[in-house]
Structure formats: structure tokens, C-alpha cells
Design an enzyme around this catalytic site. Structure first.
Site, PDB file in Angstrom:
ATOM      1  N   HIS A 156       0.971  -0.985   0.105  1.00 26.33           N
ATOM      2  CA  HIS A 156       0.001   0.098  -0.040  1.00 26.33           C
ATOM      3  C   HIS A 156       1.053   1.355   0.087  1.00 26.33           C
ATOM      4  CE1 HIS A 156       0.313   1.452   4.208  1.00 26.33           C
ATOM      5  NE2 HIS A 156       0.684   0.307   4.531  1.00 26.33           N
ATOM      6  N   CYS A 157       0.181   2.446  -0.358  1.00 23.58           N
ATOM      7  CA  CYS A 157       0.878   3.441  -0.458  1.00 23.58           C
ATOM      8  C   CYS A 157       0.213   4.428   0.626  1.00 23.58           C
ATOM      9  CB  CYS A 157       0.891   4.400  -1.936  1.00 23.58           C
ATOM     10  SG  CYS A 157      -0.536   4.645  -2.553  1.00 23.58           S
ATOM     11  N   ILE A 158       0.321   5.741   0.477  1.00 21.49           N
ATOM     12  CA  ILE A 158      -0.395   6.636   1.524  1.00 21.49           C
ATOM     13  C   ILE A 158      -1.984   6.545   1.527  1.00 21.49           C
ATOM     14  CG2 ILE A 158      -0.864   9.101   2.181  1.00 21.49           C
ATOM     15  CD1 ILE A 158       1.930   9.590   1.187  1.00 21.49           C
ATOM     16  N   THR A 159      -2.551   6.284   0.279  1.00 16.84           N
ATOM     17  CA  THR A 159      -4.064   6.242   0.339  1.00 16.84           C
ATOM     18  C   THR A 159      -4.585   5.127  -0.492  1.00 16.84           C
ATOM     19  OG1 THR A 159      -3.811   7.480  -1.974  1.00 16.84           O
ATOM     20  CG2 THR A 159      -4.270   8.550   0.295  1.00 16.84           C
ATOM     21  N   ARG A 160      -3.646   3.991  -1.227  1.00 18.81           N
ATOM     22  CA  ARG A 160      -4.112   3.148  -1.996  1.00 18.81           C
ATOM     23  C   ARG A 160      -3.509   1.761  -1.793  1.00 18.81           C
ATOM     24  NH1 ARG A 160      -3.622   5.950  -8.056  1.00 18.81           N
ATOM     25  NH2 ARG A 160      -3.496   7.955  -7.509  1.00 18.81           N
TER      26      ARG A 160
END
Length: 622
Positions: A25-29
Site C-alpha cells: 500500500h501507499c499513502i491512500t491506496r
């Protein structure tokens, strides 16, 4: 829905753990590499409570969650731990080489961004402390803090090696060992002294170079390791593999890495840095305006990861970046300005609440909630943010504004633009404020639906007319009636979406089953939601997995928020197109707010042939 429940629904609709090769995952996804994308029920995932959107980008399946992505990922990780598919389906992989490159870079850098951005922000705070005379660069406190902040970047090959090994599905410890070879003190000392240009090894010349802070050499080396390990496992008996496979991997990969791959990777990084630097020297304002304005689109498509190697190469060689980080900063603050404009302008209470919740993260550089939930949804504010980003980018390009450390491109990253004896910080602040203000003002000036006549307001008016009499739902399709429990899609069959029935259409047309308001449409036109004057919400889904047609064979005649009467044509569709793609014609017709009513009664028999708008198919008991 709890984080655990949402994670379970996501994994189930992706096709289970056996369809997942990798997840991170990244910051929002949430990001996934999958074995067979045809098994993903993207339409169902988009409808999950807590999901802002879902899409295929850069060879990945991405689910936009927002600020809760870390919590949801923890539950996904628990479900997938030790169960991920080891095989991929080559026939399903994208033929787009760029998509595959972006997928690789994203898959390597996203898992280690926490260390990179945390260290970068610490460097910015240290710069503020020095400017304010709180710390001096010779103090022991500064030296310790600098070691903490700089370690991530100096030893970046180790982080990249571990992440790349996971991405390329090879042994992480061997990948880290290769990074250790690159960073071995003898090689670094020889490179620093300059007295020994190279060492000889079995006829190979090993150049003495300092690979600290580099990323391309170790990525290429771990990629080679993944192939060497596969070959070694084939030729070494299983009983001896734990001893001889690592030995073969190191003896084969390390010398090739030192003699050829690492110098080549370093050279690629140098040329990437030279290209971007020259671009801004030749056409700084124009390049800045283009990149600043287009950055939201670049981020949405995942193309920003292509700039990571050049960014790290520039920071490693010159100590600063003039491309990705600065222009991402102005683009993000322009997005924040446009979102603030929506807060001031919209009269839609729900949109105002969404915009308020998205505004604060966007100021700190997390813009996906603002993009997907606000500006892109309203369109004009998104254009306003692009204009703001272009203005800020032009300012940054004109004055060659530099970022001296990697940090999330938000307001907290501004300290990373401090440079003693220059106006770099002042120009950075001017550019950031300009992009924010232009995004805000342009949003106020643009005309867009501010909520005076939105479907949300109409819905509240409709709900006021709700009465105690049973609501009758007429047939929206002509065809053969089926029980909903027999639907091949478990989400519909289990009545998770709501109670109702299925219809196998004999005619390619959907009509309004009552008079009411259109509350939901899809870009692919395969489904539509409508609210009756008595408060019944109905979803009509033409076929199953028809979202994969991307609108082919579908034509929608009305817009979201439109008023319709019983029998009005909503959608035309081509039955033959659906059949040619081997997709199911089973079309669920469900009451999505079923829990609000006493009972939902199916008024027709299974296998009965019905005619649209003339047959009563469902009775909703209040």
C-alpha cells in the site's frame, strides 16, 4: 463495515488469495499484482463501504481507501500472509512495456517510502533549527540527528534491495547481501581516495565507485539475482539447495554486478539527472508549468514513479531535486486550494463534508481523497487545480527552486527548501502560495453544479413524500424471471446488495420501473440506480461483469439527478455484444435500501416471461 470486514470483502472480490501475487500500500491506496484480472469484481469493490474507487493502473490493481488505508492493509496482510500465489499468468500481463516498468518501480519504492519521507522531513526540521540558531552544524546533537536522518539515504541500496527482492520474488537476504557488496567499506574507501581506479577479478575489471544513495544499480542487480536463483534451483538437487543455491547466486551475481551492472546503473542515473537538469536550463518556466499542471494526471496514472530514479540520482550527486518533489508540491497545494474553493462554494451538504475531510490531508500532501472524492468528481475544480499547479510550476521553473530532501510533497515539506545564502525558500513559498491561491480563486470563478439542484437535495424531498402504502416496482426489463439466489455472482445471490430478483433480458432496453430520481450512473453505463417517489432505492445491473466491456454496446439516455417517469428509457444495450464476450446476461434488480422496509415480496414466478413497464415484479412493504 470494520477494517477486517472490508479487507475480507476486498480479498474475496479480487478472487481470493490464490489470485494475488503481491500486495502493498501507499499513502491512500491498496495495490495488488494479480494472477488473473478477469476474476476481479471491480464493480462490487467500488460499491464497498470505505472504498473511494478502484482501477487498473500501471499493471496494478489499485483500490483507493484514503486515510484508513494502513488499517485496512493490516487486515489484508493477515489474510494473505503465506497464501499468495507463486505463479503468474503471462497471457494476462499487460503488453505495455511502460506499464510494466511503472509497476516495478512502484512496487519497489512504495513499501519503503515511510523511511524515506520520515528521514526527509527530519532533515527539513533540522534545517529550520539551524536557521533559527537552535542548533549548530558542529554540535553533537546535530551530528546525532544528522546520522538518524541521513542513514536512510546513505544506505538506501539496502532498503531498495530488500524491497526489490520481494518484488522480483527472489531471496531478500541475498538481495541485501548484494547491497552489502556494493557498500563494502574497501570499495567506498578506494573510490573516495581515488588512488585505485579498479581491481582485477578473474579477468574482470571492477571499477571503484561509491554506490551510496543510488537505486538503479541495486535494482538491476536484484533483477539479475532473480534469474540466477531460478536457474540454480533447477540444476541443484533439492536436498542440497539450501547450501549451494545461495553460493551460486553470490558467486555469479556479485562479480557481474560489480563489473557491469552497477557501473551501467550508475551511468543511467547520471544521464537521467543530466536530462532533467538540462530540460529546466533550456525551458525552465515552460517545463515547470507543464509538469506542475499535469502532475495530478501523472500521479493518477502512476507515472510519477518513473521519476524516482532520476530524483534519487540528482539528490545523490547534487544534493537536491528540481523536478518531481518541487512540482509535486505546487500541484498538491493547488489541489488543496481547489478543494477549499469547493468548501466555500458548494451548497450540497454531503459534498461540503467530503471536501472538508479531504482538505486537511491535501494540505499535507495526501491528495487522493480530494482528487477522487471532490475535484475530479466535479470536474471544474480539477481543472482549476491544474491551472494552479501550472502557475506554481512556472514560478518554480523560472527560479529553479530546489528540494534538498525527499519528503511527502505537502506543507511540512517546505523546510526541505531551506538553503543558506539563497532565496530558494522564498521562491518556494511564493510558488506554493500562488498555486494554492490560483486553485482556490479559479474554483470560485468556474461554474459547476454547486448543489442547489443536485440529486442529494431531490432525494431528501422525495423521502418526505414516503408513506405507509406498499410500493410497486414494475419490470425494468423484458425477459425471463430468475430467483436472485441463483445469480452466479455471490454478492448479489447472498443479498449483500439488497433483496430482489434476476431477469434474463430478451430485449436490450432498460426502462424506469417507477417515477423518481436517477441517483447513480456508471461511466460504463452497465448499471443504474433510481429512487422512487416513495423512497425505494432500486439498482438495475445489466448482466454480470459487464463493466469489463468499458461501455461497449451500452448507451445511457439520462443523467444522474434527472427526473424520470414510469416507462422512460434509461439504457439501451446490445445483447449480442454481451454474449460474444461470454458474459452472463443475468441482470439483478435489487432494492438497495431493503433494511428500511418490513418486507420485499417477489410478485412474479420463476421462469415467467415478463414485459418491461407492464408487469409488477416486486412489492415493497413499509
Amino acid at each position: 463495515m470494520t477494517h477486517k470486514e472490508l479487507a475480507e470483502q476486498i480479498v474475496a472480490n479480487i478472487g481470493g488469495t490464490e489470485n494475488i501475487n503481491q500486495n502493498w500500500h501507499c499513502i491512500t491506496r491498496l495495490r495488488f499484482n494479480v494472477k488473473d484480472r478477469d476474476k476481479i469484481k471491480i464493480d462490487d469493490i467500488k460499491q464497498l463501504d470505505g472504498v473511494m474507487g478502484a482501477q487498473f493502473q500501471s499493471g496494478q490493481f489499485q483500490i483507493i481507501i484514503g486515510s484508513e488505508v494502513g488499517n485496512v492493509y493490516q487486515e489484508v496482510a493477515k489474510l494473505t500472509e503465506g497464501k499468495l500465489s507463486e505463479t503468474e499468468a503471462p497471457t494476462k500481463k499487460s503488453g505495455n512495456v511502460l506499464d510494466q516498468v511503472f509497476d516495478v518501480i512502484s512496487g519497489i519504492f512504495t513499501p519503503i517510502l515511510a523511511a524515506i519521507t520520515g528521514s526527509g522531513l527530519l532533515k527539513g526540521l533540522m534545517a529550520i533549527a539551524v536557521v533559527c540558531n537552535v542548533l549548530t552544524e558542529t554540535s553533537s546533537t546535530y551530528i546525532v540527528l544528522n546520522a538518524i536522518a541521513d542513514a536512510t539515504f546513505y544506505f538506501l541500496p539496502f532498503l531498495v534491495a530488500f524491497s526489490a527482492a520481494n518484488k522480483f520474488k527472489t531471496n531478500p537476504s541475498l538481495g541485501v547481501a548484494l547491497a552489502g557488496v556494493l557498500m563494502y567499506p574497501t570499495f567506498i574507501a578506494n573510490a573516495a581516495a581515488g588512488e585505485i581506479a579498479s581491481l582485477k577479478f578473474l579477468g574482470l575489471s571492477i571499477p571503484m565507485q561509491n554506490y551510496s544513495s543510488t537505486v538503479i544499480p541495486i535494482i538491476l542487480a536484484v533483477l539479475l539475482l532473480s534469474y540466477v536463483e531460478k536457474i540454480a534451483k533447477k540444476i541443484v538437487p533439492n536436498s542440497l539447495s539450501i547450501i549451494f543455491v545461495p553460493l551460486i547466486c553470490l558467486l555469479v551475481t556479485a562479480p557481474i554486478m560489480l563489473a557491469f551492472i552497477a557501473p551501467l546503473g550508475s551511468l543511467i542515473g547520471t544521464y537521467l539527472e543530466m536530462f532533467f537538469t538540462k530540460l529546466f536550463e533550456i525551458a525552465g518556466p515552460l517545463a515547470g508549468a507543464l509538469m506542475g499542471g499535469l502532475m495530478p494526471l501523472i500521479v493518477i496514472t502512476g507515472m510519477h514513479y518513473a521519476f524516482f530514479p532520476g530524483t534519487f540520482a540528482s539528490i545523490e550527486k547534487f544534493g537536491y531535486d528540481i523536478m518531481l518533489l518541487p512540482l509535486n508540491l505546487v500541484a498538491n497545494l493547488a489541489q488543496a486550494g481547489a478543494t477549499l474553493g469547493v468548501i466555500f462554494k458548494t451548497k450540497d451538504k454531503k459534498m461540503k463534508q467530503i471536501a472538508i475531510s479531504a482538505f486537511i490531508p491535501s494540505v499535507f500532501g495526501i491528495t487522493e481523497p480530494a482528487i477522487y472524492g471532490v475535484t475530479m468528481k466535479l470536474k471544474k475544480p480539477f481543472y482549476a487545480s491544474m491551472i494552479g499547479g501550472a502557475v506554481g510550476g512556472a514560478i518554480f521553473g523560472t527560479f529553479a527552486v530546489k528540494s534538498f530532501s525527499f519528503a511527502v510533497p505537502g506543507i511540512l515539506a517546505v523546510p526541505t527548501y531551506i538553503e543558506s545564502g539563497t532565496n530558494n525558500l522564498i521562491y518556494a513559498i511564493i510558488g506554493v502560495l500562488s498555486s494554492f491561491v490560483v486553485g482556490f480563486v479559479m474554483t470560485l470563478l468556474f461554474k459547476f453544479d454547486t448543489g442547489e439542484a443536485t440529486s442529494e437535495n431531490k432525494i431528501s424531498e422525495v423521502n418526505k413524500t414516503n408513506n405507509e402504502a406498499p410500493s410497486k416496482i414494475m419490470a425494468p426489463l423484458s425477459g425471463t424471471v430468475k430467483q436472485l439466489k441463483d445469480c452466479p455472482d455471490e454478492t448479489f445471490a447472498s443479498e449483500l446488495v439488497g433483496k430482489g430478483l434476476g431477469i434474463i433480458p430478451s430485449e436490450g432496453q432498460v426502462v424506469a420501473p417507477f417515477s423518481g430520481i436517477v441517483t447513480m450512473t456508471t461511466p460504463t453505463n452497465h448499471a443504474i440506480g433510481i429512487l422512487s417517489d416513495t423512497g425505494v432505492e432500486v439498482l438495475i445491473h445489466v448482466g454480470l461483469e459487464t463493466v469489463s466491456l468499458n461501455g461497449e454496446g451500452f448507451k445511457r439516455h439520462i443523467e444522474e439527478g434527472s427526473r424520470v417517469n414510469l416507462g422512460d428509457v434509461l439504457i439501451d444495450f446490445d445483447i449480442k455484444t454481451i454474449q460474444e464476450k461470454n458474459l452472463s446476461l443475468f441482470s439483478p434488480v435489487v432494492i438497495t435500501n431493503s433494511p428500511e422496509f418490513l418486507d420485499i415480496v417477489v410478485a412474479v414466478k420463476e421462469n415467467e416471461v415478463i414485459e418491461k413497464s407492464k408487469e409488477e415484479v416486486l412489492i415493497v412493504v413499509n
